[in-house]
Write an enzyme that holds these catalytic residues in place. Structure first.
Site, PDB file in Angstrom:
ATOM      1  N   GLU A 154     -23.093 -43.734 -63.299  1.00 40.83           N
ATOM      2  CA  GLU A 154     -23.834 -43.218 -62.138  1.00 40.83           C
ATOM      3  C   GLU A 154     -23.974 -44.233 -61.001  1.00 40.83           C
ATOM      4  OE1 GLU A 154     -27.492 -41.486 -63.699  1.00 40.83           O
ATOM      5  OE2 GLU A 154     -26.435 -39.600 -64.003  1.00 40.83           O
ATOM      6  N   GLU A 306     -22.681 -35.237 -68.275  1.00 49.40           N
ATOM      7  CA  GLU A 306     -24.040 -35.263 -68.828  1.00 49.40           C
ATOM      8  C   GLU A 306     -24.819 -34.054 -68.347  1.00 49.40           C
ATOM      9  OE1 GLU A 306     -26.411 -38.701 -68.076  1.00 49.40           O
ATOM     10  OE2 GLU A 306     -24.715 -40.062 -68.195  1.00 49.40           O
TER      11      GLU A 306
HETATM   12  C1  GLA Z   1     -28.511 -40.139 -66.360  1.00 51.20           C
HETATM   13  C2  GLA Z   1     -27.972 -41.359 -67.056  1.00 51.20           C
HETATM   14  C3  GLA Z   1     -28.259 -41.369 -68.521  1.00 51.20           C
HETATM   15  C4  GLA Z   1     -29.662 -40.914 -68.789  1.00 51.20           C
HETATM   16  C5  GLA Z   1     -29.868 -39.548 -68.206  1.00 51.20           C
HETATM   17  C6  GLA Z   1     -31.242 -38.983 -68.462  1.00 51.20           C
HETATM   18  O1  GLA Z   1     -27.652 -39.106 -66.277  1.00 51.20           O
HETATM   19  O2  GLA Z   1     -26.596 -41.523 -66.840  1.00 51.20           O
HETATM   20  O3  GLA Z   1     -28.049 -42.683 -68.987  1.00 51.20           O
HETATM   21  O4  GLA Z   1     -30.551 -41.813 -68.204  1.00 51.20           O
HETATM   22  O5  GLA Z   1     -29.725 -39.634 -66.822  1.00 51.20           O
HETATM   23  O6  GLA Z   1     -31.381 -37.707 -67.895  1.00 51.20           O
END
Ligand code: GLA
Ligand code: ZN
Length: 682
Positions: A154, A306
């Site tokens: 991210e 995710e």
């Molecule tokens: C993000 C991060 C993960 C986790 C999720 C929680 O997508 O990449 O590591 O922290 O959020 O929702």
């Protein structure tokens, strides 16, 4: 072509999530893998946050645990998306090199103890990040479990430190050549901001009042580029050891990086998406975000890297998904082009900051309602195997880009209630509701394959892109433009003359004033759309060749045009100068689609039902609590539901909370879908 082709050819749709074995004992790993198999998990992301365990001290590596985990996964036929662990640098790096920790706009240096505290410009961070990436690459390039490389996590943070300031100056010097050109572009004659020398320029740090808007937008461009160069440095060492595809996970419309400028650096586009299950507009926004992600990959299948199986832990109040929402969210992503459905995370953590975040395997264990739904979802995705790799064929483009989002979010605009993303959602929603496939693309995309181009909110656009957009109408396409568009050029300088300056001709419109509305809005009248109230925003515009479809009916704008359409040969250009109610906008957007000859896959979509077409499969979701009947029309003789594995009639029932994946439908207009050219999927 997608970097996922080889993987999906073997596995069909991908299913899995982040797997963080470093939080558990080797005995638990074995249980995990048994359960993954039972759930038909075939892809897991490993190592995202394991730097301090893989390199406990600088230059000393501990690979054994990861070797064992990868071997176990491979033994179970589960492919691995192996991450460079660079999103969270170990505490020793900050201790040895304090300058590797980022600094905020007020000059406060970030501490260790969380994650993402690194500065993208610090040479020591970069060296260490590339070193661990390259050690990982060397060790696992030929591991049979390796299917995908995942760089960091991210990307999207911002640092205002002195190192970033120096890099920002270099970036500006490349962009503008000399300081005078920068002064001109930034309009520094205003408020005595003229710079004599590069060394005087700083990032937009804490200031007493408003920042220079051009400086702000350039700093966002720079930050995105700087993050990309961190990504590139790691991707390069991964690519050097073989041809395993490389990805990183984006965050939808999050403003931190300009994903379009990263497209060429990714073999697979991946997105993390956490729609709020209690927000009724979530499905529409998810579909829009998925259309964006597909656009970033120029139509190629993408990976939902995710999402949450239940609730997240970072909203103040985390209403979880129902198991129906979980399944529908996944099917929606598939319908909008995803070839993989993954989650954060496989097993719920019992320690650390995310212990109260849901997971595919909850704290309560496998014998739970949630985990049974996870297993059922694995079976469902397996039934959709044939969808993998199929394109979404869109004849409609919705234009969006990050510079316009940045410029459109600056403070000190006429109204902060006219929001780029709200407008984007509003114009996308009718298309989504009708099941009309829509690509979200930047203005610089090749628009020639689209019959309808929609610009809900593009306050900033370069001259070149503006010309390409005007050409849509000249070649016989339909164009729909929302308010406050093309106001600024690429440097955020406001264009002078009637607005929208680059398109007054093509739209047949000459605008004079932006007029945000009082809280109760303003009346609008007209034959075509009846009477309604505009809200938030209105504009004083003259019709110069356009037909007026609705006029303001009161106050200062009484009798002035609100909605306009100009016909141009086969082409048509529409302009909407206000924020109009959803039900009116729906009619306008669908009229534009009709202008462009774009038809919906079904003549009638029952209320609350969601449909979308991917390849030759129509996915239909019924989140409502009543059964509905879908009328597939006369062109539906041998239609099969892939999920049930059975033939359905022309009028299948879509049960409450259910889903259908219908294959074998022929389009109502008799055209063969496979022959249609698409602007997006080449
Ligand atoms: C993000 C991060 C993960 C986790 C999720 C929680 O997508 O990449 O590591 O922290 O959020 O929702
Ligand atoms: Zn920095």
């Amino acid at each position: 072509m997608s970097g996922l082709d080889a993987l999906t050819a073997r596995n069909g749709l991908l299913y899995g999530g982040d797997y963080n074995p470093e939080q558990w004992s080797p005995q638990v790993w074995r249980e995990d893998i048994e359960l993954m198999r039972a759930a038909r998990v075939n892809l897991v992301t490993v190592g995202v946050f394991s730097w301090s365990l893989l390199e406990p001290s600088p230059g000393e590596y501990a690979w054994e645990w990861l070797d064992e985990v990868l071997d176990l996964l491979h033994g179970a036929g589960i492919a691995v998306d192996l991450a460079t662990p660079t999103a969270s640098a170990p505490p020793w790096l900050a201790a040895l090199h304090p300058e590797t920790s980022a600094v905020d706009a007020r000059g406060v240096r970030m501490s260790v103890g969380s994650r993402n505290h690194w500065c993208p410009s610090a040479p020591a961070y970069r060296e260490h990040a590339v070193r661990i990436a390259s050690a990982l690459a060397q060790r696992y390039a030929d591991h049979p479990a390796l299917a995908l490389w995942h760089v960091g996590n991210e990307f999207g943070q911002t640092c205002w430190c002195d190192l970033c300031a120096a890099e920002f100056r270099t970036w500006l010097a490349r962009r503008y050549g000399d300081v005078d050109a920068l002064n001109e572009a930034w309009g520094t004659a205003f408020w005595s901001q003229r710079y004599r020398d590069w060394s005087e320029i700083v990032p937009p740090r804490a200031v007493p009042y408003l920042h220079n808007p051009a400086q702000s937008v350039d700093f966002q461009r720079f930050t995105s580029d700087q993050m990309r160069s961190v990504y590139r440095a790691q991707a390069e060492v991964l690519r050097a050891v073989g041809d395993t595809p490389v990805t990183t996970n984006f965050m939808g419309f999050f403003s931190g990086v300009d994903q379009h400028s990263w497209s060429d650096d990714l073999d697979v586009v991946a997105d993390d998406h956490y729609g709020d299950p209690q927000d009724p507009t979530s499905p529409a926004r998810s579909a829009l975000t998925h259309d964006l992600t597909r656009g970033v990959g120029r139509g190629a299948p993408w990976l939902l890297m995710e999402q949450a199986a239940g609730g997240v832990n970072w909203r103040p109040h985390n209403v979880p998904k129902t198991t129906t929402q979980m399944w529908h969210d996944s099917l929606r992503a598939v319908a909008h082009g995803a070839d993989g459905i993954c989650y954060f995370q496989w097993r719920a953590s019992s320690a650390g900051a995310e212990s109260f975040h849901s997971a595919l395997l909850p704290h309560a264990g496998p014998d739970t309602r949630l985990h049974r739904a996870v297993q059922a979802q694995g079976r469902g995705l397996e039934a959709l195997r044939s969808v993998a790799g199929a394109p979404v064929r869109a004849r409609v483009a919705l234009v969006f880009d990050w510079p316009s989002l940045w410029a459109g979010s600056l403070p000190a605009r006429p109204s902060d209630r006219l929001r780029v993303l709200d407008q984007l959602e509003a114009y996308h929603r009718p298309l989504w509701r009708a099941g009309i496939a829509t690509d979200v693309v930047p203005p610089s995309a090749d628009l020639t394959g689209y019959d309808l181009v929609v610009l809900p909110a593009l306050p900033l656009v370069s001259d070149d892109d503006a010309a390409a957009i005007a050409a849509v109408v000249e070649r016989g396409g339909a164009l729909l433009v929302g308010p406050f568009s093309a106001v600024m050029d690429a440097t955020t300088r406001v264009r002078t003359g009637p607005f929208p300056a680059p398109w007054t001709q093509v739209l047949g419109v000459a605008g004079q004033e932006w007029r945000p509305l009082p809280d109760d809005g303003a009346p609008v009248r007209g034959e075509r759309y009846g009477d309604f109230r505009a809200s938030v925003w209105s504009e004083l515009v003259d019709a110069r060749g356009a037909e007026v479809l609705a006029t303001y009916g009161g106050g200062d704008l009484d009798g002035d045009p609100c909605v306009l359409r100009r016909a141009d040969g086969d082409g048509a250009a529409w302009y909407v100068s206000a924020v109009v109610p959803d039900e009116i906008l729906e009619r306008i957007v669908l009229d534009c689609a009709a202008d462009a000859g774009v038809t919906a896959p079904l003549e009638h979509v029952p209320d609350g039902v969601e449909v979308a077409v991917r390849g030759d499969v129509l996915l239909a979701l019924n989140p409502t609590s009543r059964d509905v009947v879908l009328d597939l029309g006369a062109h539906a003789d041998d239609v099969r539901d892939l999920l049930a594995g059975a033939l359905v009639g022309r009028r299948p029932t879509l049960p409450a909370g259910g889903a259908l994946a219908l294959c074998g439908l022929r389009p109502a207009d008799g055209t063969d879908q496979t022959d249609q050219t698409s602007g997006g999927d080449e």
